[in-house]
Design an enzyme around this catalytic site. Structure first.
Site, PDB file in Angstrom:
ATOM      1  N   GLU A  90       0.829  -1.204   0.000  1.00  0.00           N
ATOM      2  CA  GLU A  90       0.000   0.000   0.000  1.00  0.00           C
ATOM      3  C   GLU A  90       0.861   1.250   0.000  1.00  0.00           C
ATOM      4  O   GLU A  90       0.459   2.298  -0.505  1.00  0.00           O
ATOM      5  CB  GLU A  90      -0.944  -0.003   1.209  1.00  0.00           C
TER       6      GLU A  90
ATOM      7  N   HIS B 208       5.600 -27.017   3.106  1.00  0.00           N
ATOM      8  CA  HIS B 208       4.734 -28.022   2.501  1.00  0.00           C
ATOM      9  C   HIS B 208       3.681 -27.374   1.597  1.00  0.00           C
ATOM     10  O   HIS B 208       2.671 -28.004   1.280  1.00  0.00           O
ATOM     11  CB  HIS B 208       4.063 -28.846   3.598  1.00  0.00           C
TER      12      HIS B 208
ATOM     13  N   LYS C  99     -13.175   2.323  -3.538  1.00  0.00           N
ATOM     14  CA  LYS C  99     -14.224   2.732  -2.595  1.00  0.00           C
ATOM     15  C   LYS C  99     -15.246   3.653  -3.280  1.00  0.00           C
ATOM     16  O   LYS C  99     -16.453   3.520  -3.078  1.00  0.00           O
ATOM     17  CB  LYS C  99     -13.597   3.467  -1.403  1.00  0.00           C
TER      18      LYS C  99
END
Length: 520
Positions: free
Chosen positions: A324, A355, A486
């Protein structure tokens, strides 16, 4: 002038063709003292931190040129401006002053004002309020003690406190701590249905108190609370971490806290970053290594791999912190960059990651530098003999060694022959057993994980991000890319209604909205 036009950039580009392609394994063979040259240590208040960067495709000439690059980019000048409280976040006309919030002295000035009296007052307010909740003197509307805390926030207002809460679980008190971030109603519903209104305290974490996801979740929590409680009880069960006193008051509670979490360890790393010479400066070195791989060796991502289950949210926190901040393509002067900026940050705790995705790091086609983080001491010993932690540390050490050394064709063949595998089968399987190695890693060792060392580590990565942003000549402190989504979401939300159709967007978005509306 773009940083790519400098002599230092040109020199590093040439070194990338030689040192950048050289063998780390051979470098250790040639120079047995290599570790001594490429490690840095801190010992503060009995807490030790070791940063080993010897398993990198570097030599002393690379590090010298990277430090020259930092000087050309004016890292030192910008660092001083940040600590002096100047408004280096120019797009929002604000200082970048997290260092002031954890400063241990009595004077830290921004905008001509010493902010430390206000910081100390907020700290005392925080301490007093927290102690009241912990010791039970802060009670709910029926007189019950608070038993559960719900943090409602998103982004840094969720990832930070969640990461720290998980990392410091060994120091946890009796309170149940819960987090709500996603605007998906499932998140808030699943958390709240397990709790009791009479003994729950909600913390609404939003700097502006306008973040859509946070306010939506806060209002849902408020409705849940008011289903069993009177309106007059809100202030007993909701507090805000915000700077918007007016909107907080309208919600029905008090603006208790401006910011959260001051850690002495973070302050110690701040001072180290501010005062340590370049050649022994840990955050600066971390940043320069990242620039080396991103801009000169073509790495597109960086893995963060903590070998401590308590730190299982550490990589997620710095995904937000790094991506960000430095996910920008425009220089401070408004021109587009002609180089790569912020890398993709990702990772999971070891040994789980071994794994899952380590195969790609070992034998994949991409160069992925990685930070391995571990603690010398562990808070848990279920077998009584330290077996779990020995195995954890053995894997931590083995992975960085394996990534560096790899396994040559002759080594793989000898291994298969020692297993009495037939020659025809060896020929078939041999290419798949070869590891090229030469995969770069940093190793970060803490004496133990505690509030002090966690604070040091957080601040080290914060300053790494800062330095890289300066070198890339971008503003690391705004997030306009977050805002665009937004804004569009606010326009689309009213259009999502059963039976409604729209043609206000592109063909794909229209079709998706209409598909949803026909089925909700």
């Amino acid at each position: 002038m773009s940083i790519t036009k400098t002599a230092e950039w040109a020199k590093l580009s040439e070194l990338a063709k030689t040192v950048g392609q050289s063998s780390i394994r051979e470098a250790f063979q040639v120079d047995p003292a290599r570790f001594d040259k490429f490690n840095l240590k801190l010992n503060e208040e009995g807490n030790e931190l070791l940063f080993d960067f010897s398993k990198n495709r570097i030599d002393e000439s690379v590090m010298v040129e990277l430090r020259y690059l930092a000087k050309v980019a004016k890292v030192e000048e910008m660092k001083k401006k940040m600590f002096d409280g100047e408004k280096i976040n120019f797009t929002e006309d604000r200082a970048v002053f997290h260092v002031g919030l954890r400063h241990q002295g009595e004077n830290m000035t921004t905008g001509g004002k010493n902010v430390m009296p206000d910081v100390r007052a907020v700290q005392e307010h925080m301490k007093e309020f927290c102690e009241q909740v912990i010791n039970g003197s802060w009670t709910g509307f029926t007189g019950k003690k608070i038993e559960n805390i719900v943090n409602i926030g998103i982004g840094g207002s969720d990832l930070g406190p969640l990461m720290v809460t998980e990392a410091l679980k060994p120091f946890k008190n009796h309170l149940g701590i819960h987090f709500v971030s996603n605007v998906d109603g499932t998140h808030v519903s699943e958390v709240l249905k397990k709790l009791d209104q009479e003994s729950t305290l909600c913390i609404i974490a939003s700097k502006t108190f306008t973040t859509q996801e946070t306010i939506t979740n806060a209002n849902s929590a408020k409705r849940w609370f008011l289903s069993k409680a009177p309106e007059s009880a809100i202030a007993k069960h909701f507090v805000a971490l915000s700077t918007n006193k007016e909107k907080v008051a309208a919600f029905g509670t008090s603006c208790f806290l401006k910011r959260f979490l001051l850690i002495q360890g973070a302050a110690s790393m701040d001072q180290h970053f501010l005062t340590a010479p370049d050649e022994s400066n840990i955050p600066l070195t971390m940043a320069l290594l990242g620039v080396w791989y991103s801009n000169f060796l073509g790495a597109e991502s960086h893995a963060m791999l903590p070998y401590d289950q308590y730190m299982h949210r550490f990589a997620a926190y710095f995904q937000q912190g790094d991506m960000e901040s430095n996910g920008k393509y425009v220089r401070r002067n408004g021109e587009e960059v002609d180089y790569q900026t912020g890398p993709v940050i990702w990772g999971e705790p070891g040994t789980n990651g071994q794994h899952a995705f380590y195969q790609l790091i070992h034998q994949g086609t991409r160069l992925i530098p990685a930070d391995f983080i571990a603690t010398c001491k562990n808070h848990n010993n279920p077998t009584g003999d330290g077996l779990h932690h020995r195995l954890l540390l053995a894997n931590f050490l083995a992975q960085t060694e394996a990534l560096m050394l790899g396994k040559s064709t002759s080594e793989a063949q000898a291994e298969l022959e020692s297993a009495n595998m037939p020659a025809e089968q060896i020929k078939k399987i041999l290419p798949h057993k070869v590891f090229k190695g030469n995969r770069p890693t940093n190793s970060i060792l803490l004496s133990e994980l505690n509030p002090f060392t966690l604070g040091q580590l957080i601040a080290a990565y914060e300053h790494k991000i800062f330095v890289q942003g300066i070198i890339w000549d971008i503003n690391s402190y705004d997030q306009w890319g977050v805002e665009l989504g937004k804004q569009l979401a606010k326009k689309i939300e009213p259009e999502i209604q059963k039976g409604n159709t729209t043609s206000a967007h592109d063909a794909s978005t229209n079709a998706l909205i209409n598909f949803i509306n026909a089925r909700i």
